[in-house]
Write a protein that holds these residues in place. Sequence first.
Motif, mmCIF file in Angstrom:
data_model
loop_
_atom_site.group_PDB
_atom_site.id
_atom_site.type_symbol
_atom_site.label_atom_id
_atom_site.label_comp_id
_atom_site.label_asym_id
_atom_site.label_seq_id
_atom_site.Cartn_x
_atom_site.Cartn_y
_atom_site.Cartn_z
ATOM 1 N N ASN A 376 0.832 -1.211 0.000
ATOM 2 C CA ASN A 376 0.000 0.000 0.000
ATOM 3 C C ASN A 376 0.865 1.258 0.000
ATOM 4 O O ASN A 376 0.534 2.252 -0.657
ATOM 5 C CB ASN A 376 -0.946 0.006 1.201
ATOM 6 N N GLU A 377 1.974 1.203 0.723
ATOM 7 C CA GLU A 377 2.887 2.348 0.733
ATOM 8 C C GLU A 377 3.600 2.495 -0.606
ATOM 9 O O GLU A 377 3.885 3.610 -1.052
ATOM 10 C CB GLU A 377 3.901 2.200 1.870
ATOM 11 N N VAL A 378 3.884 1.370 -1.244
ATOM 12 C CA VAL A 378 4.473 1.427 -2.587
ATOM 13 C C VAL A 378 3.512 2.119 -3.555
ATOM 14 O O VAL A 378 3.920 2.994 -4.329
ATOM 15 C CB VAL A 378 4.820 0.015 -3.097
ATOM 16 N N LEU A 379 2.235 1.760 -3.473
ATOM 17 C CA LEU A 379 1.240 2.407 -4.337
ATOM 18 C C LEU A 379 1.126 3.901 -4.035
ATOM 19 O O LEU A 379 0.958 4.714 -4.951
ATOM 20 C CB LEU A 379 -0.123 1.729 -4.169
ATOM 21 N N ARG A 380 1.225 4.255 -2.768
ATOM 22 C CA ARG A 380 1.183 5.676 -2.405
ATOM 23 C C ARG A 380 2.356 6.423 -3.044
ATOM 24 O O ARG A 380 2.197 7.545 -3.560
ATOM 25 C CB ARG A 380 1.224 5.836 -0.881
ATOM 26 N N LEU A 381 3.531 5.781 -3.031
ATOM 27 C CA LEU A 381 4.699 6.411 -3.639
ATOM 28 C C LEU A 381 4.544 6.529 -5.161
ATOM 29 O O LEU A 381 5.009 7.506 -5.765
ATOM 30 C CB LEU A 381 5.966 5.625 -3.293
ATOM 31 N N THR A 382 3.889 5.546 -5.777
ATOM 32 C CA THR A 382 3.679 5.664 -7.234
ATOM 33 C C THR A 382 2.696 6.790 -7.550
ATOM 34 O O THR A 382 2.824 7.455 -8.592
ATOM 35 C CB THR A 382 3.162 4.342 -7.839
ATOM 36 N N GLU A 383 1.747 7.025 -6.675
ATOM 37 C CA GLU A 383 0.840 8.160 -6.862
ATOM 38 C C GLU A 383 1.611 9.475 -6.756
ATOM 39 O O GLU A 383 1.371 10.412 -7.532
ATOM 40 C CB GLU A 383 -0.283 8.108 -5.823
ATOM 41 N N GLU A 384 2.533 9.545 -5.795
ATOM 42 C CA GLU A 384 3.410 10.725 -5.702
ATOM 43 C C GLU A 384 4.245 10.864 -6.970
ATOM 44 O O GLU A 384 4.475 11.986 -7.460
ATOM 45 C CB GLU A 384 4.340 10.600 -4.497
ATOM 46 N N MET A 385 4.710 9.736 -7.485
ATOM 47 C CA MET A 385 5.532 9.735 -8.691
ATOM 48 C C MET A 385 4.773 10.357 -9.862
ATOM 49 O O MET A 385 5.303 11.204 -10.589
ATOM 50 C CB MET A 385 5.947 8.298 -9.003
ATOM 51 N N TYR A 386 3.527 9.963 -10.043
ATOM 52 C CA TYR A 386 2.712 10.523 -11.121
ATOM 53 C C TYR A 386 2.484 12.023 -10.915
ATOM 54 O O TYR A 386 2.467 12.796 -11.880
ATOM 55 C CB TYR A 386 1.371 9.791 -11.206
ATOM 56 N N ARG A 387 2.302 12.436 -9.653
ATOM 57 C CA ARG A 387 2.062 13.856 -9.373
ATOM 58 C C ARG A 387 3.343 14.680 -9.388
ATOM 59 O O ARG A 387 3.296 15.914 -9.397
ATOM 60 C CB ARG A 387 1.383 14.019 -8.009
ATOM 61 N N GLY A 388 4.498 14.002 -9.367
ATOM 62 C CA GLY A 388 5.773 14.711 -9.328
ATOM 63 C C GLY A 388 6.061 15.322 -7.977
ATOM 64 O O GLY A 388 6.652 16.401 -7.881
ATOM 65 N N GLU A 389 5.693 14.595 -6.929
ATOM 66 C CA GLU A 389 5.829 15.120 -5.571
ATOM 67 C C GLU A 389 6.639 14.167 -4.702
ATOM 68 O O GLU A 389 6.692 12.960 -4.924
ATOM 69 C CB GLU A 389 4.445 15.296 -4.931
ATOM 70 N N GLY A 390 7.260 14.732 -3.657
ATOM 71 C CA GLY A 390 7.842 13.968 -2.570
ATOM 72 C C GLY A 390 8.847 12.922 -3.000
ATOM 73 O O GLY A 390 9.535 13.039 -4.015
ATOM 74 N N LEU A 391 8.921 11.842 -2.201
ATOM 75 C CA LEU A 391 9.864 10.768 -2.473
ATOM 76 C C LEU A 391 9.531 10.069 -3.795
ATOM 77 O O LEU A 391 10.436 9.601 -4.496
ATOM 78 C CB LEU A 391 9.848 9.759 -1.323
ATOM 79 N N GLY A 392 8.250 10.010 -4.149
ATOM 80 C CA GLY A 392 7.863 9.397 -5.416
ATOM 81 C C GLY A 392 8.527 10.071 -6.597
ATOM 82 O O GLY A 392 8.957 9.401 -7.545
ATOM 83 N N ASN A 393 8.637 11.380 -6.553
ATOM 84 C CA ASN A 393 9.294 12.116 -7.625
ATOM 85 C C ASN A 393 10.779 11.786 -7.685
ATOM 86 O O ASN A 393 11.367 11.686 -8.768
ATOM 87 C CB ASN A 393 9.102 13.616 -7.423
ATOM 88 N N ILE A 394 11.400 11.591 -6.530
ATOM 89 C CA ILE A 394 12.824 11.238 -6.491
ATOM 90 C C ILE A 394 13.043 9.835 -7.037
ATOM 91 O O ILE A 394 14.021 9.570 -7.741
ATOM 92 C CB ILE A 394 13.359 11.359 -5.047
ATOM 93 N N ILE A 395 12.121 8.916 -6.734
ATOM 94 C CA ILE A 395 12.219 7.548 -7.254
ATOM 95 C C ILE A 395 12.306 7.542 -8.770
ATOM 96 O O ILE A 395 13.019 6.720 -9.365
ATOM 97 C CB ILE A 395 11.010 6.719 -6.761
ATOM 98 N N ALA A 396 11.617 8.467 -9.418
ATOM 99 C CA ALA A 396 11.631 8.534 -10.880
ATOM 100 C C ALA A 396 13.000 8.892 -11.440
ATOM 101 O O ALA A 396 13.241 8.747 -12.645
ATOM 102 C CB ALA A 396 10.592 9.539 -11.372
ATOM 103 N N HIS A 397 13.906 9.336 -10.579
ATOM 104 C CA HIS A 397 15.275 9.635 -10.998
ATOM 105 C C HIS A 397 16.235 8.508 -10.649
ATOM 106 O O HIS A 397 17.443 8.638 -10.867
ATOM 107 C CB HIS A 397 15.738 10.948 -10.379
ATOM 108 N N GLY A 398 15.717 7.406 -10.086
ATOM 109 C CA GLY A 398 16.533 6.219 -9.901
ATOM 110 C C GLY A 398 16.989 5.960 -8.482
ATOM 111 O O GLY A 398 16.797 6.767 -7.563
#
Length: 569
Positions: A376-398
């Motif tokens: 569930n936390e992984v999915l939350r981070l992917t939602e951040e990734m799509y929004r370009g926010e928080g740790l999710g956005n950093i994950i998109a850079h590797g």
Amino acid sequence: MKLIRVNTKSKVVKEENFDRNILLGNRGLVAKIINEEVNPKCDPLGPENKIVFCTGLFAGTIIPTSGRLSVGGKSPLTGGIKEANAGGNVASSMAAHGIKAIIFEDKPEDNNLYIFRVKANGEFEYVLSNEYREMGTYELVEKLYERYGNNISVCAIGPAGERRCKAATLQVSEQTTGHPARAAARGGLGAVMGSKNVKALVIEKPEKRVQIEYEDKALFDDAARKIIDIIKNHQNTKGLSMMGTSVYTDATAPMGALPVKNFKGEFLPEEKLQKINAKAFITRAKEHGGRTGVACQPGCIVKCSNIINNEKGEMITSGLEYETLALCGPNCDINDLDKIAKMDRICDDFGIDTIEFGNAIAIAMDAGIIEWGNFNEVLRLTEEMYRGEGLGNIIAHGAKAVGNALNHHRVPTVKNQALAAYDPRAIKGLGVTYATSTMGADHTAGHTLGAAVKHSSKEGQVELSKQYQRVVAVADNTMCLFGWVPISKEGAFGEFIQALKGIYGGEWDINRLFSIGAETLTLERNFNVKAGLTSNDDRLPEFFLRETAPSIGTTFDITDKEIDAMYTS
């Protein structure tokens, strides 16, 4: 054959003749073009960098798996040269149009988004496409089918590429499903495509297929029939057709090479392994109308791909590979194939490398930011990734970006690129490949798992990696590694040489064949040296040298001096 140049600033498209005497394809051709045309010191996302799409030496022929697409440029992730390759149908479509390479140059001054289209009649069109901005690759491809019909091949970026994320991929349409499930994944080349403001490359089925030129068609056909027979009947092919690359789970788990909890070096408990091993994968793949034995590119007889459906019979993902299964699975303590399949779909749609993603999530778990296995936390981070926010956005850079942000010391990267799904303490020859590959921690550059050696011993591993890297570089000019392995194992290089002679003519022998790989590696190494990479970049992370893997009782104990001998001996 022809080469197409697309100036993304002026929008001028030029067609040039391709010199048939350039006997390089795919990865080797990428290396030649990038060396000759790109400043090694350039900004990877600036106007001096180029992104190149290349086909192989056998492209357009009946040689199985010869329809691989190579994409190349200077990597925004590693800072060196990068070639990422994929299956799918784009390379075959290029060959049908007589296109050897497409090069996107310069950088646009406007902020508009474009599609580059190769029409059925062979004409080119640069299409304003702002309506597709920030669109995921799955929706995009469906829109393109509606617009141009189903007889198209597509290579596209998702939101990650548009945002210049360093882990951004290019997603290629798969032959069987038509979905963008094949990824030119590594090195952030999707960000380079994004820097050119090109959302997708669309190639229509040609009205008239361009015929391959042969010096001796009968000689080629005889060799091709033998090559087809060797690949078709080899046990590796049969295993991959039945199980896909999930078969590697059964090989790596018992030897302690399967990554568990951010490469802790532990064995995966048996009860967890039973949920994700090859048997479990086959069972799950065949549920709800899904299947294994799927061809990702035209004419493929290996058929290592798969389709995973949900309970409604709708596709969750296609081409779920071992790397994704392992790194998004046990490496994150997530041992559920449905959850892993969903992560694969999210990454393909967003346009991000699943190897970087799985490693990045594991680092966050290892650092205590989220609990191990908390999907569930992984999915939350992917939602951040799509929004370009928080740790999710950093994950998109590797993975490296996440490690730096969290100040965590266990970050499995080389040249800023995340390790693939094999612990280098358990397969030390591959550890040497991770360290010394021109591409960063790339397992496909010289995978030593198939060698008959004691993999956890350091003896002979540097020379083994050197040998495998040279051999693989030949394959990377011609075909998929899964087609090449039976050729290599059976020593069928004579048939390969005969096929090359049948197309290109001239005198061929084993030395000339392997000179293709040597030239490729030399070109790549030269670019990286000029870009500023040194032997200090040819190093595994410290924790592999310091931490003993409990599963096998060893560290990665090959010294820097021994690794440096790769290029001095």
